[in-house]
Scaffold this motif. Structure first.
Motif, PDB file in Angstrom:
ATOM      1  N   GLU A 172      48.377  28.132  47.524  1.00 17.60           N
ATOM      2  CA  GLU A 172      48.173  27.146  46.458  1.00 17.60           C
ATOM      3  C   GLU A 172      47.526  27.755  45.213  1.00 17.60           C
ATOM      4  N   VAL A 173      46.948  28.923  45.360  1.00 21.67           N
ATOM      5  CA  VAL A 173      46.178  29.527  44.275  1.00 21.67           C
ATOM      6  C   VAL A 173      47.114  30.137  43.234  1.00 21.67           C
ATOM      7  N   ASP A 174      46.772  29.967  41.960  1.00 21.14           N
ATOM      8  CA  ASP A 174      47.553  30.583  40.891  1.00 21.14           C
ATOM      9  C   ASP A 174      47.518  32.099  41.022  1.00 21.14           C
ATOM     10  N   TYR A 178      50.076  41.831  37.943  1.00 22.24           N
ATOM     11  CA  TYR A 178      49.630  43.126  38.442  1.00 22.24           C
ATOM     12  C   TYR A 178      49.195  44.000  37.261  1.00 22.24           C
ATOM     13  N   MET A 179      48.117  44.747  37.452  1.00 23.93           N
ATOM     14  CA  MET A 179      47.637  45.632  36.393  1.00 23.93           C
ATOM     15  C   MET A 179      48.554  46.840  36.219  1.00 23.93           C
ATOM     16  N   MET A 194      47.609  37.924  44.401  1.00 24.23           N
ATOM     17  CA  MET A 194      46.499  37.049  44.777  1.00 24.23           C
ATOM     18  C   MET A 194      45.237  37.490  44.043  1.00 24.23           C
ATOM     19  N   PRO A 195      44.487  36.562  43.425  1.00 25.75           N
ATOM     20  CA  PRO A 195      43.244  36.951  42.762  1.00 25.75           C
ATOM     21  C   PRO A 195      42.246  37.560  43.747  1.00 25.75           C
ATOM     22  N   THR A 196      41.406  38.437  43.240  1.00 24.01           N
ATOM     23  CA  THR A 196      40.317  38.998  44.031  1.00 24.01           C
ATOM     24  C   THR A 196      39.072  38.142  43.830  1.00 24.01           C
ATOM     25  N   ASP A 197      37.902  38.679  44.151  1.00 26.68           N
ATOM     26  CA  ASP A 197      36.660  37.945  43.938  1.00 26.68           C
ATOM     27  C   ASP A 197      36.063  38.189  42.548  1.00 26.68           C
ATOM     28  N   VAL A 198      36.811  38.843  41.669  1.00 25.93           N
ATOM     29  CA  VAL A 198      36.426  38.985  40.263  1.00 25.93           C
ATOM     30  C   VAL A 198      37.477  38.262  39.424  1.00 25.93           C
TER      31      VAL A 198
END
Length: 283
Positions: A172-174, A178-179, A194-198
């Motif tokens: 569900e997360v936006d 990719y860098m 998937m986003p990280t914790d930053v």
């Protein structure tokens, strides 16, 4: 207040502690709170007391083998100002633990001044093994200090009620770009990662459409990610330091039901204009 988590979305004018003590156990799936950051450093000492642990099991041995009340005393001798902040925040977080469903999650949003104290506090209330993440919200706006590294991030502590049952939906997360997109397949590049914790996310633009005029407003995109991951469509989410009502705006976008609580009439005015379909309670 027993039926508060039923029917319409709600904006409630109330003291949040009085509200929380009226809510039945395990009523809500996700809580996001952005409390005052305790930026003032008033030196004052309060009388120490023995604290009941929220799960009813009595005193808990915490980090370093210290008991709950011993740790409180140590912190008081280290920083008098925090004693008052602990007395303010701790009972509200104990109530948050109580009213979270067994698959529920708490997001506590603070800045660098208090987050290290709050981490210890939540370890005591929830248990260290209930800690899920420390999210860093990084942004780049405002003054540029020349005498130290400029502070350009907030911290969001994430705790779950039950480590074996909490809800987390990564689908569900936006997604984020990719860098180094050339190093992944076209399919992955198109979907994003998937986003990280930053989390790199701009603040609310002073001239943008999202701006409500409330001084501590947080961006919808930031809170939306938390709501998406830690609740399902139709679940109840709660913010008892609601301010500008960003949790409600994010929940509305995602089909969640929400309760927003604040005792500041300015906040209530901002929220009722921002979320006109919500029922206003307590006025």
């Amino acid at each position: 207040m027993s039926a508060i988590f039923s029917g319409d979305n709600k904006i409630i004018l109330a003291d949040n502690m009085e509200f929380l003590t009226s809510v039945p156990d395990e009523s809500v799936t996700m809580i996001y709170v952005d409390p005052p950051f305790n930026t003032g450093r008033t030196q004052s000492r309060t009388q120490m007391k023995t604290v009941r642990v929220a799960n009813g099991k009595g005193d808990r041995v915490g980090f370093g083998g210290h008991s709950y009340e011993t740790l409180r005393g140590a912190l008081a001798s280290y920083d008098d100002a925090f004693t008052n902040y602990w007395d303010f925040l701790e009972p509200r977080l104990e109530q948050a633990w109580r009213i979270l469903a067994e698959d529920g999650t708490l997001y506590l949003h603070l800045d660098y001044r208090e987050v290290h104290y709050a981490k210890v506090m939540l370890d005591m209330i929830f248990g260290r093994d209930h800690f899920l993440n420390e999210i860093i919200w990084a942004y780049d706006y405002g003054g540029k200090s020349r005498s130290r590294w400029p502070a350009k991030h907030d911290t969001i502590l994430v705790y779950v009620k039950d480590p074996s049952k909490y809800w987390f939906d990564s689908e569900e997360v936006d997604r984020e770009p990719y860098m180094a997109p050339g190093l992944v397949t076209p399919e992955k590049r198109e979907r994003g990662k998937m986003p990280t914790d930053v989390w790199w996310h701009t603040i609310v633009s002073p001239t943008g459409k999202e701006k409500t005029g409330y001084p501590t407003q947080k961006p919808v995109g930031l809170v939306r990610r938390m709501v998406a991951a830690s609740s399902r469509r139709g679940d109840w989410v709660l913010d008892f330091f609601a301010g500008s009502g960003t949790l409600g705006a994010a929940a509305q976008q995602l089909g969640r039901r929400y309760v927003l609580v604040d005792q500041n009439p300015q906040a209530i005015d901002v929220m009722t204009k921002r979320l006109p379909a919500a029922a206003l309670v307590g006025v």
